[in-house]
Scaffold this active site. Sequence first.
Site, short mmCIF file in Angstrom:
data_model
loop_
_atom_site.label_atom_id
_atom_site.label_comp_id
_atom_site.label_asym_id
_atom_site.label_seq_id
_atom_site.Cartn_x
_atom_site.Cartn_y
_atom_site.Cartn_z
N TYR A 53 46.64 -8.20 -63.64
CA TYR A 53 47.20 -6.87 -63.84
C TYR A 53 45.12 -6.80 -64.34
O TYR A 53 44.89 -7.04 -65.51
CB TYR A 53 47.14 -6.94 -65.46
N HIS A 83 44.07 9.28 -66.49
CA HIS A 83 44.19 9.12 -67.79
C HIS A 83 43.91 9.70 -68.61
O HIS A 83 44.87 10.25 -70.08
CB HIS A 83 44.30 7.56 -68.19
N ASN A 196 41.89 0.89 -72.70
CA ASN A 196 42.66 -0.08 -73.94
C ASN A 196 42.32 -0.15 -74.63
O ASN A 196 41.92 -1.83 -74.82
CB ASN A 196 42.79 -1.20 -72.59
N TYR A 282 53.60 13.52 -118.26
CA TYR A 282 53.73 12.86 -117.48
C TYR A 282 52.58 12.59 -116.09
O TYR A 282 51.64 12.17 -116.15
CB TYR A 282 54.76 12.46 -116.43
N ARG A 285 49.45 11.70 -118.38
CA ARG A 285 49.91 10.29 -119.57
C ARG A 285 49.74 9.85 -118.18
O ARG A 285 48.77 7.76 -117.98
CB ARG A 285 50.62 10.29 -120.15
N PHE A 330 46.96 -3.68 -78.38
CA PHE A 330 46.36 -3.20 -78.41
C PHE A 330 47.10 -1.94 -79.05
O PHE A 330 47.05 -1.19 -79.54
CB PHE A 330 46.13 -2.58 -76.49
N GLU A 416 56.39 1.14 -71.23
CA GLU A 416 56.05 1.46 -72.41
C GLU A 416 57.25 1.52 -73.08
O GLU A 416 56.99 2.95 -73.50
CB GLU A 416 54.45 1.78 -72.06
#
Length: 511
Positions: A53, A83, A196, A282, A285, A330, A416
């Site tokens: 791959y 990309h 990646n 609150y 405190r 990844f 994906e």
Amino acid sequence: MIVTVQPTGITPADVVAVARGDARVELAPAAVEAMATSRAIVDDIESSGRPVYGVSTGFGALANTSIAPQRRAELQHALIRSHAAGIGAPMPREVVRAMMLLRVRSLAMGRSGVRPVLAQGLADLLNNDLTPWVPEHGSLGASGDLAPLAHCAIVLLGEGWVLGKDGARVSAAEALHGAGLRPLELAAKEGLALINGTDGMLGMLLLAVADAAHLFTMADVTAACAIEAMLGSERPFLPELHTIRPHPGQAASAANIHRLLQNSPIMDSHRDDLAHAVQDAYSMRCAPQVSGAARDTLDFVRLVAGRELISIVDNPVVLPDGRVESTGNFHGAPLGFAADYLAIAAAEVGAIAERRVDRLLDVTRSRELPPFLSPDAGVNSGLMIAQYTAAGIVAENRRLASPASVDSLPTSGMQEDHVSMGWAATKKLRTVLDNLTSLLAVELLSAVRGLQLRAPLVPSPAGQAAVAAVTPFAGLPGPDVFLAPVLEQARAVVPGPDLLGEIEAAVGVLG
């Protein structure tokens, strides 16, 4: 400063030094050797013709498409171009620099099968102050930060854009030429190795960890000043009350506030007053319970980021025995979860600070301070609208505290099919922390006004340091002034080192 990248990785301080301090980046000889060794394995695989791959196949949903040997370099270049598909405003320079350093770190670990020249190319961009233009939208935190890293990688090819000094886009080819750098030619596997990984979200998380650590300490400072101005009690912060609930962050925060309130004529003025409230609200405190829980959350996030910093997150990875295996390392889920968790905590630190601001301004609850901290309320509105601003920021932080990491959207033809949204989680975390800075600035200004109005009583040494830091730009209580510049200057004080340094010089180092 020089940061030397070893095959064992780098430290969080190294990331901050390069991202914000412009430290120079160098590759250790051992890192160069590790990369060369893993590259030799990829060269052997490529010559053998085995299908691997990203070396001899396409990417994502195209993983089963075989690529001819003569087109494998073309494949890597095409991958970067396709990309680099982000859109929107550019990411801040410090984020891009952190991301590039972390990609250098990942490659230098010697499991990516790339030549050392790639890591050196990224280091050269850093050392020549060339910051790729990385759009804010594009990453899903799935195969890491594909689009943002591709926008960094494409600059190595002499394409894409660089962020100019004036914020404009500059041609990468022009920027490389001006720096005396040459574009790189990619070999098999190298384009994939450049993009990646979780480097963008990890960079933002590491910067956020550094910011949150300072802001959570400053939250103790502003809380103590506000409590002092409202004639609150120091008793809830006694150490014996926090050993019986042993959350470490709570104990540290309580110890800080207790120390900050010591040696105060203002506190002495009402300590034995029987009419004094038995219990504070609150927001006063319970300050250590909230900011302390945030500190413990930060410790968890620091642990996650530290683990990721020594992780190999590429895909596929080259193992020392010669195997090349696909992984899911990844995937950004660990970072996305951590960022969402820290955003929730930081939002609440800001929310409780706004509640103290509201008490300081409310004449029915501020213990004899004038309405809205104005000596002449009516004609003057004092800090009334500063609290409006704080309330609006709290509301925004509550929206941003909604987790991004639960919002997966499938991509790449269902290859994906579950993504982390870690980029979105870490990006919005930075916004929450920026908003927290503003909220603490409003509390600091309000608390200082309250301390000034307690004159002739003198505040604690910590309170005196706060008054000394704020008075030069805020002045003394009096007629209304144009408030926005005052708030901006208070906002500059909070993230800086000076006020905290002055306080620690007076009271000792805070936890």
